[in-house]
Design a protein around this motif. Structure first.
Motif: not given
Length: 64
Positions: A31, A37-38
C-alpha cells in the motif's frame, strides 16, 4: 525484470533467489503509505524459499 503490471495497473513482484524469479502463488499486498491505496503485491516467501536463499548466500560468500 520480474515486475508484472496487471490489468488494474498494479505491480506484481516476484521473489529473486540466486538470479531466479519465483512466483510462489502467495502474495502480500503493498500500500502507498501516503494515501492507503493498494499499489501492488510482492511474493510471500515460505520456509523453503528462505532456506534456498540462505543456501545460495552461503555458496557465494567469500572464503577466508
Amino acid at each position: 525484470m520480474s515486475t508484472l503490471i496487471d490489468s488494474a495497473g498494479l505491480r506484481e513482484e516476484a521473489l529473486r533467489i540466486g538470479g531466479d524469479k519465483l512466483h510462489t502463488g502467495r502474495t502480500i499486498d503493498v500500500f502507498n503509505p501516503y494515501n492507503g491505496q493498494r499499489v501492488g503485491t510482492v511474493a510471500k516467501a515460505g520456509i523453503e524459499d528462505v532456506q534456498r536463499a540462505m543456501d545460495v548466500a552461503h555458496a557465494y560468500r567469500p572464503q577466508l
